[in-house]
Enzyme design. Structure first.
Site: not given
Ligand SMILES: [Fe+2]
Length: 302
Positions: A149, A195, A209, A241, A250, A260
């Protein structure tokens, strides 16, 4: 029907040899093709020609991102939808971009150059399609199986996200609201993952990112070992997260673009109810274990 998944992210790098060495030796991608000014890289389990393009430029930044649509007809349908919304669309000719068929290109309300394609050269992954082994022996570096993503920035997150949702058919899995109820972050999917594209407050046209998929937490730990061994600057993690519930690290490529590695999270169906986070929980929303953002969080390239 419609958008299938992220196809590739196109970034600019002021030192092609350094960038290429990092993305192949440390990240463990495969360089598929090199032209005068660009290198095309893919992950080992991806079938399509590339998921990352590096283009030489004196400035670190992003040229744009490309999503793949499921059917050829989707290109025309989405072209009409984008034009109706009022954004000019340019047809990208077949082979105008390396290894790609015809595409449609437009600027999104957040100032990002987005392209939709259907046809991408299929070069194949590293495993056979008949009786394959479960893994590839001898991969270098982190070696993620695929790109996952990207997170971009927008001055008006609400306007930017409405375009992706209402015009392009993304589904909103999570949102972060400020004290006035305005969106300051949105997480959207097309591929039944938490996502495929996310937007947070920041300058228009910015890249926060892009992320590579890893299969599990063991691979995240190994990735941290590889990063530390190679002296790569880790930004945050390994951690988790709150938003997406994914495990993550990250870190920065040697030119300063944030990368990431990501795994886990849930599997949203199309009727997944949107999860809302409030700004007073922003720390846990982004980094669940730390409960806080570091001062680098808003470092982005436009
Ligand atoms: Fe991300």
């Amino acid at each position: 029907m419609g958008i299938l998944r992220l196809s590739h992210v196109d970034i600019t790098v002021p030192d092609m040899e350094l960038a290429s060495a990092y993305y192949t030796d440390v990240m463990g991608l495969i360089e598929v093709e090199r032209t005068d000014g660009s290198a095309y890289l893919k992950c080992w389990d991806e079938e399509d020609h590339h998921s990352l393009r590096l283009r030489y430029s004196p400035r670190v930044g992003m040229d744009g991102f490309t999503f793949k649509v499921e059917h050829a007809d989707d290109l025309e349908d989405l072209e009409i939808a984008v034009e109706r919304y009022g954004m000019p669309v340019r047809r990208v000719a077949r082979r105008e971009e390396v290894a790609q068929g015809e595409g449609v290109r437009f600027e999104t309300p957040s100032g990002h150059v987005m392209t939709l394609v259907h046809e991408v050269d299929r070069v194949g992954g590293l495993l056979p399609k008949i009786d394959p082994p479960a893994y590839v022996d001898g991969l270098r570096g982190i070696a993620p199986p695929r790109m996952d993503h990207l997170l971009v920035t927008a001055e008006e997150v609400g306007d930017a996200s409405r375009f992706y949702i209402d015009v392009l058919g993304f589904r909103l899995t999570e949102q972060l609201l400020d004290g006035n109820g305005h969106q300051i972050g949105t997480w959207m999917e097309r591929s039944h993952s938490p996502h495929d594209l996310a937007v947070v407050s920041g300058p228009n046209g910015g890249l926060h990112h892009f992320a590579f998929w890893l299969d599990d937490w063991d691979h995240v730990r190994k990735a941290a070992d590889v990063l530390a061994y190679n002296g790569v600057q880790i930004d945050v993690g390994p951690t988790r997260h709150g938003i997406t519930r994914g495990n993550t690290i990250y870190f920065f490529d040697p030119l300063g673009t944030r990368n990431e590695v990501f795994t886990g999270g849930y599997r949203p169906d199309p009727d997944f109810p949107t999860i809302t986070w409030t700004e007073d929980h922003i720390g846990k929303a982004i980094f669940y274990y730390e409960g806080d953002l570091n001062e680098r969080f808003m470092k982005v390239h436009t």
